[in-house]
Design an enzyme around this catalytic site. Sequence first.
Site, short mmCIF file in Angstrom:
data_model
loop_
_atom_site.label_atom_id
_atom_site.label_comp_id
_atom_site.label_asym_id
_atom_site.label_seq_id
_atom_site.Cartn_x
_atom_site.Cartn_y
_atom_site.Cartn_z
N GLY A 38 4.76 -3.15 -7.35
CA GLY A 38 3.34 -3.44 -7.60
C GLY A 38 2.68 -2.29 -8.34
O GLY A 38 2.86 -1.13 -7.95
N ARG A 92 9.46 -6.61 -10.41
CA ARG A 92 10.28 -6.57 -9.20
C ARG A 92 11.58 -7.23 -9.64
O ARG A 92 11.58 -8.41 -9.98
CB ARG A 92 9.62 -7.35 -8.07
CG ARG A 92 8.21 -6.82 -7.71
CD ARG A 92 7.72 -7.41 -6.41
NE ARG A 92 6.30 -7.19 -6.18
CZ ARG A 92 5.78 -6.09 -5.61
NH1 ARG A 92 6.58 -5.11 -5.22
NH2 ARG A 92 4.49 -5.98 -5.41
N ASP A 135 8.61 1.40 -1.75
CA ASP A 135 9.91 1.50 -1.08
C ASP A 135 11.02 0.70 -1.78
O ASP A 135 12.17 1.13 -1.77
CB ASP A 135 9.80 1.17 0.41
CG ASP A 135 9.51 -0.30 0.67
OD1 ASP A 135 8.92 -0.95 -0.21
OD2 ASP A 135 9.88 -0.78 1.76
N THR A 170 1.93 3.31 -4.97
CA THR A 170 1.66 2.00 -4.36
C THR A 170 0.28 2.06 -3.70
O THR A 170 -0.08 3.08 -3.11
CB THR A 170 2.70 1.61 -3.29
OG1 THR A 170 2.17 0.53 -2.50
CG2 THR A 170 3.06 2.75 -2.35
N ASP A 182 -0.49 0.57 -1.13
CA ASP A 182 -0.36 0.35 0.32
C ASP A 182 -0.34 1.62 1.15
O ASP A 182 -0.56 1.57 2.36
CB ASP A 182 0.91 -0.45 0.62
CG ASP A 182 0.82 -1.90 0.18
OD1 ASP A 182 -0.24 -2.29 -0.33
OD2 ASP A 182 1.82 -2.63 0.34
N ASP A 220 2.10 3.24 2.24
CA ASP A 220 2.99 3.02 3.38
C ASP A 220 4.32 3.77 3.29
O ASP A 220 5.29 3.36 3.92
CB ASP A 220 3.25 1.51 3.55
CG ASP A 220 3.89 0.90 2.31
OD1 ASP A 220 3.94 1.57 1.25
OD2 ASP A 220 4.33 -0.26 2.38
N ARG A 261 1.14 -5.27 2.69
CA ARG A 261 2.14 -6.22 3.17
C ARG A 261 2.67 -5.87 4.57
O ARG A 261 2.76 -6.71 5.44
CB ARG A 261 3.29 -6.25 2.18
CG ARG A 261 4.01 -7.53 2.14
CD ARG A 261 5.18 -7.50 1.25
NE ARG A 261 5.09 -6.52 0.17
CZ ARG A 261 5.54 -6.71 -1.05
NH1 ARG A 261 6.06 -7.86 -1.35
NH2 ARG A 261 5.48 -5.76 -1.96
N ARG A 287 -5.67 -3.91 -6.96
CA ARG A 287 -4.62 -3.20 -7.70
C ARG A 287 -5.10 -2.69 -9.06
O ARG A 287 -4.41 -1.89 -9.71
CB ARG A 287 -3.42 -4.12 -7.89
CG ARG A 287 -2.62 -4.35 -6.62
CD ARG A 287 -1.18 -3.93 -6.77
NE ARG A 287 -0.49 -4.72 -7.73
CZ ARG A 287 0.35 -5.72 -7.42
NH1 ARG A 287 0.56 -6.03 -6.16
NH2 ARG A 287 0.96 -6.39 -8.35
O1 F6P Z 1 2.94 -3.36 -2.67
C1 F6P Z 1 1.65 -3.48 -3.12
C2 F6P Z 1 1.15 -4.88 -2.94
O2 F6P Z 1 -0.08 -4.99 -3.59
C3 F6P Z 1 1.03 -5.36 -1.49
O3 F6P Z 1 -0.11 -4.90 -0.85
C4 F6P Z 1 1.07 -6.85 -1.66
O4 F6P Z 1 1.52 -7.49 -0.50
C5 F6P Z 1 2.05 -7.02 -2.77
O5 F6P Z 1 2.03 -5.83 -3.52
C6 F6P Z 1 1.79 -8.19 -3.68
O6 F6P Z 1 2.78 -8.21 -4.64
P1 F6P Z 1 2.82 -9.20 -5.87
O7 F6P Z 1 1.71 -8.79 -6.80
O8 F6P Z 1 4.16 -9.01 -6.48
O9 F6P Z 1 2.60 -10.56 -5.32
#
Ligand code: F6P
Length: 319
Positions: A11, A72, A103, A126, A128, A130, A172, A253
């Site tokens: 992300g 991803r 991660d 990130t 998050d 985390d 997440r 984001r």
């Molecule tokens: O890892 C960052 C994040 O924004 C999380 O908070 C969220 O669950 C996820 O990515 C969403 O990912 P995507 O944009 O691939 O759906």
Amino acid sequence: MKRIAVFTSGGDAPGMNAHVRAVERVADKRGLEVIGIIGGYSGMIAGHFEVLDRIRTANILDRGGTILKTSRSPEFMEVEGRSKAADQLRKHGIDGIVACGGDGTFHGAHALWEEHRIPIVGTPGTIDNDLWGTDVTIGYDTAINTAAEAIDKIRDTADSHGRLFFIEVMGRHAGFIAMDVGIACGAEFIALPETLTDVEVLYQRIVAQGLDKRTIVIVGEGDELGGALELSRQIEGRYGLSSKVTILGHIQRGGSPTVSDRVLAARLGAAAVDALMEGATDVMIGLHKGDVVQVPLERTWEQRKKVPGYLVDLSTLLI
Ligand code: F6P
């Protein structure tokens, strides 16, 4: 070491561009050539490489997103995909890599080092927050400020109508965003993945606030009961209370990074280049109590970074 690569993955997070810029600038000062890998691990496999220089990285410091794009990559999760990526890296004469992400990115970086011995350091990027081993991640500060600004606006209308709102924020597996914005915006209840959410306790909190008053419930998307929609459904189903639901989603984001994120991105970028030059690999360059530190990549996911208990306690005292 003559040529290093940098890429962003997973992300996107505000501050990634400031980070790429810092890597390019510092590497240049150290006499290294810098290659940008376009599109994260997918781009690494496909050989989408581009020379980065001062001009290419000019005027990106304040921009959200990532000029290097991101992905991803399911293919990189396979041994074969990583072999293709390693072939590309060798073909392009890459001596070391800076991998900015979360991660998933770090798992990939660790595997690449284990299987192909191409030096690689991770930097925490990130929203998050985390990742264990770093106090904060690039993008987190901007994301919580974006979320807080939106929640303040929702509170205005919630207050005017005396409504109950469930507002879902990202995260997440972790409730850092939920906890910080919950406290910052005076939420009446904060539902986190890290703590068990009791719908009866939530209902009592809503009642205590006053059914004709505005009530803000912040829900971390990873809460074990489900997101904001699910909690709103349960409160309606069990107690007949209707509510409004806002899912802040990907707005968190985007946007121009805060000063704090820009400085963090620059510090970690500079330290990542120097770490590679000093022979570091398979580590995350993070921040601990204000100092730049190196943490083995594996430890960043083997240990779970927890929302501090004192914040959980504080949030209940402030209601
Ligand atoms: O890892 C960052 C994040 O924004 C999380 O908070 C969220 O669950 C996820 O990515 C969403 O990912 P995507 O944009 O691939 O759906």
